[in-house]
Design a protein around this motif. Structure first.
Motif, PDB file in Angstrom:
ATOM      1  N   SER A  28      13.467   1.258   0.235  1.00 55.50           N
ATOM      2  CA  SER A  28      12.732   1.538  -1.002  1.00 55.50           C
ATOM      3  C   SER A  28      11.405   2.244  -0.739  1.00 55.50           C
ATOM      4  O   SER A  28      10.750   2.706  -1.683  1.00 55.50           O
ATOM      5  CB  SER A  28      12.459   0.235  -1.763  1.00 55.50           C
ATOM      6  OG  SER A  28      11.644  -0.640  -0.999  1.00 55.50           O
ATOM      7  N   ARG A  29      10.999   2.340   0.524  1.00 56.84           N
ATOM      8  CA  ARG A  29       9.737   3.013   0.847  1.00 56.84           C
ATOM      9  C   ARG A  29       9.891   4.501   0.595  1.00 56.84           C
ATOM     10  O   ARG A  29      10.686   5.187   1.231  1.00 56.84           O
ATOM     11  CB  ARG A  29       9.341   2.757   2.296  1.00 56.84           C
ATOM     12  CG  ARG A  29       9.144   1.291   2.627  1.00 56.84           C
ATOM     13  CD  ARG A  29       7.944   0.715   1.926  1.00 56.84           C
ATOM     14  NE  ARG A  29       6.699   1.067   2.575  1.00 56.84           N
ATOM     15  CZ  ARG A  29       5.503   0.761   2.087  1.00 56.84           C
ATOM     16  NH1 ARG A  29       5.403   0.153   0.917  1.00 56.84           N
ATOM     17  NH2 ARG A  29       4.403   1.099   2.733  1.00 56.84           N
ATOM     18  N   ARG A  30       9.119   5.010  -0.343  1.00 62.10           N
ATOM     19  CA  ARG A  30       9.260   6.391  -0.775  1.00 62.10           C
ATOM     20  C   ARG A  30       9.001   7.377   0.351  1.00 62.10           C
ATOM     21  O   ARG A  30       9.642   8.423   0.447  1.00 62.10           O
ATOM     22  CB  ARG A  30       8.299   6.660  -1.936  1.00 62.10           C
ATOM     23  CG  ARG A  30       8.502   7.997  -2.617  1.00 62.10           C
ATOM     24  CD  ARG A  30       7.649   8.091  -3.868  1.00 62.10           C
ATOM     25  NE  ARG A  30       7.980   7.036  -4.802  1.00 62.10           N
ATOM     26  CZ  ARG A  30       7.288   6.796  -5.921  1.00 62.10           C
ATOM     27  NH1 ARG A  30       6.220   7.517  -6.205  1.00 62.10           N
ATOM     28  NH2 ARG A  30       7.645   5.827  -6.731  1.00 62.10           N
ATOM     29  N   SER A  31       8.070   7.046   1.231  1.00 63.72           N
ATOM     30  CA  SER A  31       7.738   7.971   2.308  1.00 63.72           C
ATOM     31  C   SER A  31       8.909   8.168   3.259  1.00 63.72           C
ATOM     32  O   SER A  31       9.136   9.272   3.757  1.00 63.72           O
ATOM     33  CB  SER A  31       6.512   7.473   3.086  1.00 63.72           C
ATOM     34  OG  SER A  31       6.771   6.224   3.687  1.00 63.72           O
ATOM     35  N   GLU A 216       2.273   7.410  -4.424  1.00 64.73           N
ATOM     36  CA  GLU A 216       1.530   7.044  -3.233  1.00 64.73           C
ATOM     37  C   GLU A 216       2.246   5.932  -2.489  1.00 64.73           C
ATOM     38  O   GLU A 216       3.081   5.228  -3.060  1.00 64.73           O
ATOM     39  CB  GLU A 216       0.106   6.604  -3.585  1.00 64.73           C
ATOM     40  CG  GLU A 216       0.035   5.338  -4.415  1.00 64.73           C
ATOM     41  CD  GLU A 216      -1.399   4.922  -4.750  1.00 64.73           C
ATOM     42  OE1 GLU A 216      -2.317   5.712  -4.493  1.00 64.73           O
ATOM     43  OE2 GLU A 216      -1.575   3.801  -5.256  1.00 64.73           O
ATOM     44  N   GLU A 217       1.943   5.808  -1.221  1.00 68.23           N
ATOM     45  CA  GLU A 217       2.490   4.737  -0.393  1.00 68.23           C
ATOM     46  C   GLU A 217       1.353   3.792  -0.045  1.00 68.23           C
ATOM     47  O   GLU A 217       0.241   4.240   0.266  1.00 68.23           O
ATOM     48  CB  GLU A 217       3.089   5.325   0.879  1.00 68.23           C
ATOM     49  CG  GLU A 217       3.948   4.355   1.653  1.00 68.23           C
ATOM     50  CD  GLU A 217       5.390   4.324   1.156  1.00 68.23           C
ATOM     51  OE1 GLU A 217       5.592   4.200  -0.061  1.00 68.23           O
ATOM     52  OE2 GLU A 217       6.298   4.452   1.983  1.00 68.23           O
ATOM     53  N   VAL A 218       1.614   2.488  -0.100  1.00 65.57           N
ATOM     54  CA  VAL A 218       0.568   1.493   0.129  1.00 65.57           C
ATOM     55  C   VAL A 218       1.052   0.460   1.141  1.00 65.57           C
ATOM     56  O   VAL A 218       2.210   0.034   1.116  1.00 65.57           O
ATOM     57  CB  VAL A 218       0.182   0.768  -1.187  1.00 65.57           C
ATOM     58  CG1 VAL A 218      -0.914  -0.257  -0.916  1.00 65.57           C
ATOM     59  CG2 VAL A 218      -0.238   1.763  -2.248  1.00 65.57           C
ATOM     60  N   PHE A 219       0.177   0.075   2.049  1.00 70.24           N
ATOM     61  CA  PHE A 219       0.425  -1.105   2.869  1.00 70.24           C
ATOM     62  C   PHE A 219      -0.869  -1.886   2.966  1.00 70.24           C
ATOM     63  O   PHE A 219      -1.963  -1.337   2.802  1.00 70.24           O
ATOM     64  CB  PHE A 219       0.977  -0.757   4.256  1.00 70.24           C
ATOM     65  CG  PHE A 219       0.012  -0.046   5.175  1.00 70.24           C
ATOM     66  CD1 PHE A 219      -0.889  -0.760   5.963  1.00 70.24           C
ATOM     67  CD2 PHE A 219       0.027   1.331   5.277  1.00 70.24           C
ATOM     68  CE1 PHE A 219      -1.767  -0.109   6.812  1.00 70.24           C
ATOM     69  CE2 PHE A 219      -0.843   1.996   6.126  1.00 70.24           C
ATOM     70  CZ  PHE A 219      -1.739   1.276   6.900  1.00 70.24           C
ATOM     71  N   THR A 220      -0.736  -3.190   3.188  1.00 71.06           N
ATOM     72  CA  THR A 220      -1.888  -4.083   3.231  1.00 71.06           C
ATOM     73  C   THR A 220      -2.036  -4.693   4.615  1.00 71.06           C
ATOM     74  O   THR A 220      -1.086  -5.270   5.156  1.00 71.06           O
ATOM     75  CB  THR A 220      -1.726  -5.231   2.208  1.00 71.06           C
ATOM     76  OG1 THR A 220      -1.583  -4.672   0.899  1.00 71.06           O
ATOM     77  CG2 THR A 220      -2.934  -6.160   2.232  1.00 71.06           C
ATOM     78  N   VAL A 221      -3.207  -4.554   5.201  1.00 69.26           N
ATOM     79  CA  VAL A 221      -3.501  -5.235   6.458  1.00 69.26           C
ATOM     80  C   VAL A 221      -3.731  -6.711   6.155  1.00 69.26           C
ATOM     81  O   VAL A 221      -4.533  -7.063   5.279  1.00 69.26           O
ATOM     82  CB  VAL A 221      -4.744  -4.629   7.144  1.00 69.26           C
ATOM     83  CG1 VAL A 221      -5.203  -5.520   8.302  1.00 69.26           C
ATOM     84  CG2 VAL A 221      -4.448  -3.226   7.655  1.00 69.26           C
ATOM     85  N   MET A 222      -2.999  -7.577   6.861  1.00 71.88           N
ATOM     86  CA  MET A 222      -3.130  -9.019   6.689  1.00 71.88           C
ATOM     87  C   MET A 222      -3.280  -9.660   8.063  1.00 71.88           C
ATOM     88  O   MET A 222      -2.821  -9.113   9.071  1.00 71.88           O
ATOM     89  CB  MET A 222      -1.902  -9.601   5.981  1.00 71.88           C
ATOM     90  CG  MET A 222      -1.577  -8.951   4.644  1.00 71.88           C
ATOM     91  SD  MET A 222      -0.190  -9.766   3.783  1.00 71.88           S
ATOM     92  CE  MET A 222      -1.014 -11.269   3.183  1.00 71.88           C
ATOM     93  N   VAL A 223      -3.931 -10.828   8.096  1.00 65.55           N
ATOM     94  CA  VAL A 223      -4.064 -11.566   9.353  1.00 65.55           C
ATOM     95  C   VAL A 223      -3.736 -13.040   9.117  1.00 65.55           C
ATOM     96  O   VAL A 223      -3.915 -13.570   8.020  1.00 65.55           O
ATOM     97  CB  VAL A 223      -5.479 -11.451   9.963  1.00 65.55           C
ATOM     98  CG1 VAL A 223      -5.780 -10.013  10.346  1.00 65.55           C
ATOM     99  CG2 VAL A 223      -6.536 -11.996   9.015  1.00 65.55           C
TER     100      VAL A 223
END
Length: 230
Positions: A28-31, A216-223
């Protein structure tokens, strides 16, 4: 993880299964679609197998396969993904890759590859020459640059990551080493990871319009901070 699931280290024979999980999980990731606009699923899986073999060949990467042994849950339409064992279907339903820095003192994990596996691992060092065509290389490079930007900003030399983080085996190892885990999560995964103690740090966005694609494509940095021993 359900008792009906088994977590084990992955081997070269698991590559087709791990590959399918990866491709279907991120379809599903458009990129990804925009980078390889005409690539069929079999062609894309063949190309992605290079990264899978490269991961197995990296002694700092601990690649685990998660199997489902419940015949009522094993409903894959692809017979190559499931095998029969004692009248139960054993199906690889997920996997995880844990990059553990040498500085933490954890030993390497060596996966023994066949001669063909070593050839594929060598080819993976220059993957673009094997990529499906046509290919939007500008978008590919922009996406890699954005992930690199995030890692330079937030990834510490003692962090475990950045790879798929879906098994308790990795969590236990991180807690034992008292190491933070770094993750780049898709929007669909943020809520799930948050429920399990992950903290969102920053959203990174890629304007796809600059590369001929809408949106747009989005990702979130998580820890995830390590849990202290009881």
């Amino acid at each position: 993880m359900s008792p009906k699931h088994n977590i084990r280290y992955a081997t070269e024979s698991d590559v087709p299964d791990l590959n399918k999980v990866n491709v279907l999980s991120f379809q599903s990731r458009r990129s990804r679609t925009a980078i390889f606009p005409n690539a069929s699923l079999p062609v894309l899986k063949e190309y992605k197998s290079l990264n899978c073999i490269k991961s197995l060949a990296n002694p700092s990467l601990h690649v685990t396969a998660i199997e489902d042994s419940d015949p009522n849950l094993s409903t894959s339409e692809d017979p190559s993904l499931a095998i029969e064992s004692d009248n139960l279907k054993i199906e690889v339903v997920a996997y995880a890759r844990w990059l553990i820095p040498e500085i933490l003192g954890d030993g390497p994990h060596i996966v023994h590859l066949s001669p063909h596996g070593h050839e594929l691992a060598a080819a993976a060092e220059t993957p673009l020459q094997y990529a499906p065509r046509p290919m939007n290389e500008d978008l590919y490079n922009a996406s890699r640059a954005l992930y690199g930007q995030a890692r330079k900003k937030y990834l510490d030399e003692r962090d475990i990551g950045p790879r798929l983080c879906t098994s308790r085996m990795g969590y236990r190892k991180a807690d034992a080493l008292q190491a933070r885990i770094y993750l780049e999560a898709t929007p669909e995964g943020v809520a799930l990871y948050t429920r399990y103690g992950w903290k969102p740090i920053e959203d990174f966005k890629l304007n796809l319009k600059l590369y001929g694609v809408a949106g747009e494509e989005v990702f979130t940095v998580m820890v995830r901070e390590p849990k202290l021993a009881a």
